[in-house]
Design a protein around this motif. Structure first.
Motif, PDB file in Angstrom:
ATOM      1  N   THR A 167       0.820  -1.154  -0.010  1.00 56.55           N
ATOM      2  CA  THR A 167       0.059  -0.007   0.060  1.00 56.55           C
ATOM      3  C   THR A 167       0.836   1.175   0.017  1.00 56.55           C
ATOM      4  O   THR A 167       1.845   1.251   0.784  1.00 56.55           O
ATOM      5  CB  THR A 167      -1.013   0.034   1.165  1.00 56.55           C
ATOM      6  OG1 THR A 167      -1.807  -1.181   1.123  1.00 56.55           O
ATOM      7  CG2 THR A 167      -1.674   1.128   1.131  1.00 56.55           C
TER       8      THR A 167
ATOM      9  N   TRP B 220       0.882   5.278   0.378  1.00 53.34           N
ATOM     10  CA  TRP B 220       0.267   6.289   1.215  1.00 53.34           C
ATOM     11  C   TRP B 220       1.013   7.424   0.927  1.00 53.34           C
ATOM     12  O   TRP B 220       1.609   7.941   1.974  1.00 53.34           O
ATOM     13  CB  TRP B 220      -0.376   6.025   2.359  1.00 53.34           C
ATOM     14  CG  TRP B 220      -1.643   5.142   2.400  1.00 53.34           C
ATOM     15  CD1 TRP B 220      -2.343   4.723   1.333  1.00 53.34           C
ATOM     16  CD2 TRP B 220      -2.104   4.557   3.755  1.00 53.34           C
ATOM     17  NE1 TRP B 220      -3.328   4.030   1.903  1.00 53.34           N
ATOM     18  CE2 TRP B 220      -3.318   3.861   3.306  1.00 53.34           C
ATOM     19  CE3 TRP B 220      -2.061   4.932   5.021  1.00 53.34           C
ATOM     20  CZ2 TRP B 220      -4.088   3.273   4.029  1.00 53.34           C
ATOM     21  CZ3 TRP B 220      -2.794   4.047   6.119  1.00 53.34           C
ATOM     22  CH2 TRP B 220      -3.672   3.479   5.575  1.00 53.34           C
TER      23      TRP B 220
ATOM     24  N   ARG C  97      -5.438  15.517   1.139  1.00 50.23           N
ATOM     25  CA  ARG C  97      -3.994  15.583   1.111  1.00 50.23           C
ATOM     26  C   ARG C  97      -3.195  16.400   1.938  1.00 50.23           C
ATOM     27  O   ARG C  97      -2.021  16.213   2.832  1.00 50.23           O
ATOM     28  CB  ARG C  97      -3.731  15.580  -0.268  1.00 50.23           C
ATOM     29  CG  ARG C  97      -2.151  14.973  -0.560  1.00 50.23           C
ATOM     30  CD  ARG C  97      -1.898  15.356  -2.223  1.00 50.23           C
ATOM     31  NE  ARG C  97      -2.800  14.435  -2.898  1.00 50.23           N
ATOM     32  CZ  ARG C  97      -3.609  14.767  -4.263  1.00 50.23           C
ATOM     33  NH1 ARG C  97      -3.940  16.265  -4.132  1.00 50.23           N
ATOM     34  NH2 ARG C  97      -4.303  14.020  -4.843  1.00 50.23           N
TER      35      ARG C  97
ATOM     36  N   THR D 256      -3.507  15.438   5.620  1.00 52.41           N
ATOM     37  CA  THR D 256      -2.471  14.151   6.088  1.00 52.41           C
ATOM     38  C   THR D 256      -1.082  14.504   6.149  1.00 52.41           C
ATOM     39  O   THR D 256      -0.210  14.442   6.928  1.00 52.41           O
ATOM     40  CB  THR D 256      -2.803  13.038   5.237  1.00 52.41           C
ATOM     41  OG1 THR D 256      -2.777  13.216   3.873  1.00 52.41           O
ATOM     42  CG2 THR D 256      -4.210  12.373   5.536  1.00 52.41           C
TER      43      THR D 256
ATOM     44  N   LEU E 149       2.232  12.278   3.723  1.00 55.42           N
ATOM     45  CA  LEU E 149       0.950  11.199   3.894  1.00 55.42           C
ATOM     46  C   LEU E 149      -0.059  11.476   2.966  1.00 55.42           C
ATOM     47  O   LEU E 149      -0.548  12.584   2.805  1.00 55.42           O
ATOM     48  CB  LEU E 149       0.815  10.859   5.290  1.00 55.42           C
ATOM     49  CG  LEU E 149      -0.450   9.924   5.776  1.00 55.42           C
ATOM     50  CD1 LEU E 149       0.326   8.743   5.245  1.00 55.42           C
ATOM     51  CD2 LEU E 149      -0.769  10.248   7.171  1.00 55.42           C
ATOM     52  N   ASP E 150      -0.469  10.559   2.208  1.00 52.39           N
ATOM     53  CA  ASP E 150      -1.668  10.602   1.278  1.00 52.39           C
ATOM     54  C   ASP E 150      -2.360   9.506   0.957  1.00 52.39           C
ATOM     55  O   ASP E 150      -1.912   8.668   0.510  1.00 52.39           O
ATOM     56  CB  ASP E 150      -1.010  11.140  -0.229  1.00 52.39           C
ATOM     57  CG  ASP E 150      -1.720  11.407  -1.256  1.00 52.39           C
ATOM     58  OD1 ASP E 150      -2.959  11.168  -0.958  1.00 52.39           O
ATOM     59  OD2 ASP E 150      -1.336  11.783  -2.388  1.00 52.39           O
ATOM     60  N   VAL E 151      -3.244   9.381   1.489  1.00 45.28           N
ATOM     61  CA  VAL E 151      -4.388   8.515   1.307  1.00 45.28           C
ATOM     62  C   VAL E 151      -5.498   8.445   0.290  1.00 45.28           C
ATOM     63  O   VAL E 151      -6.608   7.747   0.415  1.00 45.28           O
ATOM     64  CB  VAL E 151      -5.150   7.835   2.806  1.00 45.28           C
ATOM     65  CG1 VAL E 151      -3.980   7.705   3.890  1.00 45.28           C
ATOM     66  CG2 VAL E 151      -6.162   9.065   3.380  1.00 45.28           C
TER      67      VAL E 151
ATOM     68  N   SER F 138      -5.718   7.528  -2.435  1.00 51.24           N
ATOM     69  CA  SER F 138      -5.781   6.343  -3.446  1.00 51.24           C
ATOM     70  C   SER F 138      -6.915   5.604  -2.681  1.00 51.24           C
ATOM     71  O   SER F 138      -7.687   4.956  -3.272  1.00 51.24           O
ATOM     72  CB  SER F 138      -4.311   5.508  -3.581  1.00 51.24           C
ATOM     73  OG  SER F 138      -4.033   5.235  -2.267  1.00 51.24           O
ATOM     74  N   GLU F 139      -7.058   5.533  -1.358  1.00 54.90           N
ATOM     75  CA  GLU F 139      -8.204   4.930  -0.706  1.00 54.90           C
ATOM     76  C   GLU F 139      -9.569   5.352  -1.024  1.00 54.90           C
ATOM     77  O   GLU F 139     -10.466   4.703  -1.080  1.00 54.90           O
ATOM     78  CB  GLU F 139      -7.818   4.729   0.414  1.00 54.90           C
ATOM     79  CG  GLU F 139      -6.579   4.212   1.403  1.00 54.90           C
ATOM     80  CD  GLU F 139      -6.616   2.683   0.894  1.00 54.90           C
ATOM     81  OE1 GLU F 139      -7.482   1.960   0.549  1.00 54.90           O
ATOM     82  OE2 GLU F 139      -5.424   1.998   0.789  1.00 54.90           O
TER      83      GLU F 139
ATOM     84  N   PHE G 126      -9.304   4.234   7.185  1.00 56.45           N
ATOM     85  CA  PHE G 126      -8.411   5.524   7.495  1.00 56.45           C
ATOM     86  C   PHE G 126      -9.168   6.712   8.083  1.00 56.45           C
ATOM     87  O   PHE G 126     -10.283   7.120   7.269  1.00 56.45           O
ATOM     88  CB  PHE G 126      -7.570   6.111   6.443  1.00 56.45           C
ATOM     89  CG  PHE G 126      -6.431   6.778   6.845  1.00 56.45           C
ATOM     90  CD1 PHE G 126      -5.457   6.337   7.125  1.00 56.45           C
ATOM     91  CD2 PHE G 126      -6.817   8.274   6.894  1.00 56.45           C
ATOM     92  CE1 PHE G 126      -4.440   7.431   7.571  1.00 56.45           C
ATOM     93  CE2 PHE G 126      -6.095   9.072   7.065  1.00 56.45           C
ATOM     94  CZ  PHE G 126      -4.646   8.974   7.545  1.00 56.45           C
TER      95      PHE G 126
ATOM     96  N   ASP H 167      -6.239   3.912  11.735  1.00 49.83           N
ATOM     97  CA  ASP H 167      -5.668   3.038  10.784  1.00 49.83           C
ATOM     98  C   ASP H 167      -5.226   1.872  11.467  1.00 49.83           C
ATOM     99  O   ASP H 167      -4.774   2.031  12.508  1.00 49.83           O
ATOM    100  CB  ASP H 167      -4.973   3.718   9.689  1.00 49.83           C
ATOM    101  CG  ASP H 167      -3.686   3.785   9.850  1.00 49.83           C
ATOM    102  OD1 ASP H 167      -3.123   3.615  11.242  1.00 49.83           O
ATOM    103  OD2 ASP H 167      -2.964   4.509   9.136  1.00 49.83           O
TER     104      ASP H 167
END
Ligand SMILES: CC(C)(COP(=O)(O)OP(=O)(O)OC[C@H]1O[C@@H](n2cnc3c(N)ncnc32)[C@H](O)[C@@H]1OP(=O)(O)O)[C@@H](O)C(=O)NCCC(=O)NCCS
Length: 321
Positions: free
Chosen positions: A80, A82, A181, A184, A191-193, A195-196, A240, A318
């Motif tokens: 994963t 992130w 973005r 986070t 830190l970049d979620v 994509s989730e 998350f 998370d």
């Protein structure tokens, strides 16, 4: 003459990216491996209607690896990404091939991918009671730090002010992704979620709950809902969630959890699930106050051996599973 022990080097093992044609067998091995390790009576049906393999492959086919031994699928690993943080798992190997260094064959290219992606901090969630697991990951530079609790509670219907990502138009969705973005990044640089958030939307796995302040995003939560997602039937799993660092973060965290519960109630789900690292002590205590109870706990292992965003004042949910 038959040898008493087969040498560990005898099998012809190779590792490559996972393809669509591998999914059914990779998923079978994933279930059997965990079911066998945990002593389930019917390992093949372990994890029930929770889905990890197909959804993660679809989200990023470049981030899934398989090992083949003597021409047959032997195991797989998922990564994963992130942003500046990465984690891996589920990592699974066919039980009859355990202790033949197949996991290690999968982990070497996993580390290469992290390096290619520019991942600064990496982590994983594993069984705290297993010397084998801890020893295996230490070989790759991961060190055990705090426990991570996987918690749950019943859903209480609640009113909430939260917005839904899926209800936004395309331009507003882009703006929301940028805001997530930014939030986070203020917790842990890079830190970049997002994509989730995209995976949940594109694959219809649940919803992302957004809590807007006066001029910026206060908090958000990426929720998996029901069968075919990581939550499973009747459940809402907070994959998350994060609150922007602020003096009133605790209050915002409560509002955010209200929003998640309201979403679950609206979808007719009965159980909330959320994981938290125990060094995020304020978030953990607040989950306890909201009557979350721990179902299982594992340990977070970090590379390098630093806390990353597992710190006492960080309001993040998370679990890196
Ligand atoms: C965990 C799992 C992926 C490991 O796969 P594997 O192919 O058996 O692992 P490997 O043979 O590559 O590595 C085993 C290593 O464990 C380590 N190990 C085993 N027992 C140990 C102990 N008591 N103390 C320290 N290290 C130990 C050793 O380093 C060993 O490697 P070595 O023989 O080269 O020294 C596999 O057992 C599995 O699928 N388990 C069920 C699912 C699961 O638990 N997945 C991981 C969740 S985090």
């Amino acid at each position: 003459m038959a040898m008493p022990f087969e040498s560990k080097q005898e099998m012809d093992v190779s590792v490559r990216p996972m393809r669509e044609a591998d999914l059914v067998e990779a998923r079978r091995i994933f279930r059997v491996a965990f079911g066998t390790f945990l002593g389930a009576p019917d390992p093949e049906s372990f994890f029930g209607d929770r889905e990890y393999v197909i959804t993660r492959w679809k989200a990023n086919p470049q981030a899934a690896l398989v090992a083949e031994a003597d021409g047959r699928l032997a195991g797989s690993n998922f990564l994963t990404r992130w942003g500046s943080f990465g984690f891996f798992g589920p990592l699974t190997v066919r039980p009859e091939l355990w202790n033949r260094r197949i996991a290690q064959r999968l982990l070497a290219p996993t580390m290469d991918l992290f390096a290619q992606w520019g991942v600064r901090d990496a982590g994983l969630f594993t069984f705290a009671h297993s010397p084998k697991h801890i020893g295996l990951y230490q070989k790759f530079g991961f060190w055990p730090r705090f426990l991570t609790a996987i918690m749950s509670k019943g859903v209480d219907r609640r009113e909430a002010q939260a917005h839904k990502y899926s209800a936004l138009n395309e331009a507003d969705q882009d703006q929301a992704l940028s805001a997530c973005r930014k939030l986070t990044d203020s917790i842990h640089e890079g830190l970049d979620v997002t994509s989730e958030i995209r995976a949940v939307k594109d694959q219809d796995l649940g919803e992302t709950v957004l809590l807007w302040g006066n001029d910026s995003l206060d908090a958000f939560a990426v929720c998996h809902c029901g069968e075919g997602s990581e939550a499973g039937r009747d459940a809402c799993y907070i994959k998350f969630a994060a609150v922007r660092p602020a003096s009133d973060a605790e209050r915002l965290f409560d509002y955010l959890l209200d929003g998640c519960e309201a979403l679950a109630a609206e979808r007719g789900l009965r159980r909330m699930e959320a994981g938290v690292n125990l060094n995020r002590s304020r978030a953990y205590r607040q989950l306890l106050r909201r009557r979350f109870r721990t179902d299982i706990q594992g340990v977070a292992m970090h590379r390098p051996d630093l806390p990353a965003y597992n710190r006492p004042n960080v309001f993040v949910i998370d679990d890196w599973r």
